[in-house]
Design a protein around this motif. Structure first.
Motif, PDB file in Angstrom:
ATOM      1  N   GLY A 162       4.891  -5.118 -16.076  1.00  0.00           N
ATOM      2  CA  GLY A 162       3.828  -6.231 -15.510  1.00  0.00           C
ATOM      3  C   GLY A 162       2.840  -5.756 -14.547  1.00  0.00           C
ATOM      4  N   PRO A 163       2.942  -4.509 -13.928  1.00  0.00           N
ATOM      5  CA  PRO A 163       1.894  -4.335 -12.817  1.00  0.00           C
ATOM      6  C   PRO A 163       0.565  -3.572 -13.491  1.00  0.00           C
ATOM      7  CG  PRO A 163       3.724  -2.632 -12.753  1.00  0.00           C
ATOM      8  CD  PRO A 163       4.112  -3.621 -13.923  1.00  0.00           C
TER       9      PRO A 163
ATOM     10  N   GLU B 265      -3.302  -7.823 -10.161  1.00  0.00           N
ATOM     11  CA  GLU B 265      -3.155  -8.079  -8.575  1.00  0.00           C
ATOM     12  C   GLU B 265      -1.714  -7.648  -8.079  1.00  0.00           C
ATOM     13  OE1 GLU B 265      -3.547 -11.964  -5.613  1.00  0.00           O
ATOM     14  OE2 GLU B 265      -4.616 -11.943  -7.443  1.00  0.00           O
ATOM     15  N   GLU B 266      -0.587  -8.071  -8.719  1.00  0.00           N
ATOM     16  CA  GLU B 266       0.840  -7.622  -8.359  1.00  0.00           C
ATOM     17  C   GLU B 266       0.903  -6.200  -8.154  1.00  0.00           C
ATOM     18  OE1 GLU B 266       5.114  -6.879 -10.415  1.00  0.00           O
ATOM     19  OE2 GLU B 266       3.923  -8.739 -10.978  1.00  0.00           O
ATOM     20  N   GLY B 267       0.317  -5.526  -9.403  1.00  0.00           N
ATOM     21  CA  GLY B 267       0.344  -3.903  -9.394  1.00  0.00           C
ATOM     22  C   GLY B 267      -0.499  -3.429  -8.511  1.00  0.00           C
ATOM     23  N   MET B 268      -1.528  -3.921  -7.936  1.00  0.00           N
ATOM     24  CA  MET B 268      -2.416  -3.178  -6.901  1.00  0.00           C
ATOM     25  C   MET B 268      -1.530  -3.365  -5.644  1.00  0.00           C
ATOM     26  SD  MET B 268      -5.469  -2.315  -7.771  1.00  0.00           S
ATOM     27  CE  MET B 268      -6.599  -2.296  -6.350  1.00  0.00           C
ATOM     28  N   GLU B 269      -1.112  -4.515  -5.268  1.00  0.00           N
ATOM     29  CA  GLU B 269      -0.137  -4.577  -3.860  1.00  0.00           C
ATOM     30  C   GLU B 269       0.840  -3.541  -4.126  1.00  0.00           C
ATOM     31  OE1 GLU B 269       0.626  -8.633  -3.609  1.00  0.00           O
ATOM     32  OE2 GLU B 269      -1.399  -9.262  -3.537  1.00  0.00           O
ATOM     33  N   ARG B 270       1.725  -3.432  -5.097  1.00  0.00           N
ATOM     34  CA  ARG B 270       2.859  -2.876  -5.255  1.00  0.00           C
ATOM     35  C   ARG B 270       2.669  -1.489  -5.216  1.00  0.00           C
ATOM     36  NH1 ARG B 270       7.890  -2.158  -5.196  1.00  0.00           N
ATOM     37  NH2 ARG B 270       9.271  -1.125  -6.677  1.00  0.00           N
ATOM     38  N   SER B 271       1.526  -0.869  -5.854  1.00  0.00           N
ATOM     39  CA  SER B 271       1.200   0.420  -5.963  1.00  0.00           C
ATOM     40  C   SER B 271       0.697   1.007  -4.524  1.00  0.00           C
ATOM     41  CB  SER B 271      -0.029   0.638  -6.810  1.00  0.00           C
ATOM     42  OG  SER B 271      -0.626   1.902  -7.071  1.00  0.00           O
ATOM     43  N   ALA B 272      -0.029   0.052  -3.722  1.00  0.00           N
ATOM     44  CA  ALA B 272      -0.443   0.441  -2.451  1.00  0.00           C
ATOM     45  C   ALA B 272       0.831   0.472  -1.511  1.00  0.00           C
ATOM     46  CB  ALA B 272      -1.383  -0.385  -1.848  1.00  0.00           C
ATOM     47  N   ALA B 273       1.706  -0.494  -1.576  1.00  0.00           N
ATOM     48  CA  ALA B 273       2.742  -0.474  -0.767  1.00  0.00           C
ATOM     49  C   ALA B 273       3.863   0.836  -1.076  1.00  0.00           C
ATOM     50  CB  ALA B 273       3.660  -1.662  -0.965  1.00  0.00           C
ATOM     51  N   LEU B 274       3.942   1.129  -2.243  1.00  0.00           N
ATOM     52  CA  LEU B 274       4.694   2.164  -2.743  1.00  0.00           C
ATOM     53  C   LEU B 274       4.007   3.740  -2.119  1.00  0.00           C
ATOM     54  CD1 LEU B 274       5.892   1.157  -6.221  1.00  0.00           C
ATOM     55  CD2 LEU B 274       7.403   1.812  -4.316  1.00  0.00           C
TER      56      LEU B 274
END
Length: 84
Positions: free
Chosen positions: A49-50, A65-74
């Motif tokens: 889904g990201p 949107e979830e992918g952007m947040e998770r990508s930045a956090a990772l």
């Protein structure tokens, strides 16, 4: 090494997290990133889904949107220098 041996030896979820983090390096147009990564990983990320569907002639993939947040956090988690 066969695909089955590879999947028994390596954690595909961790590989997918690293690829999602690395998409930060080629981010452009707010939520698009060049898709020059392993097709298997991109396909799994799409299934999770990201990111949008990586199949097609367009040379980039869009992050949700979830992918952007998770990508930045990772990216921060995996690659940031420890704070002094």
């Amino acid at each position: 090494m066969t695909r089955e041996e590879f999947e028994r030896t390596y954690d595909l979820d961790r590989i997918d997290d690293a690829v999602l983090a690395l998409l930060q390096l080629t981010l452009h147009d707010i939520n698009r990133a060049w898709k020059g990564h392993d097709w298997g990983a991109l396909g799994r990320l799409h299934d999770k889904g990201p990111i949008g569907d990586p199949v097609g002639k367009v040379k980039s993939v869009w992050l949700t949107e979830e992918g952007m947040e998770r990508s930045a956090a990772l990216f921060e988690q995996l690659f940031a220098r420890p704070k002094a």
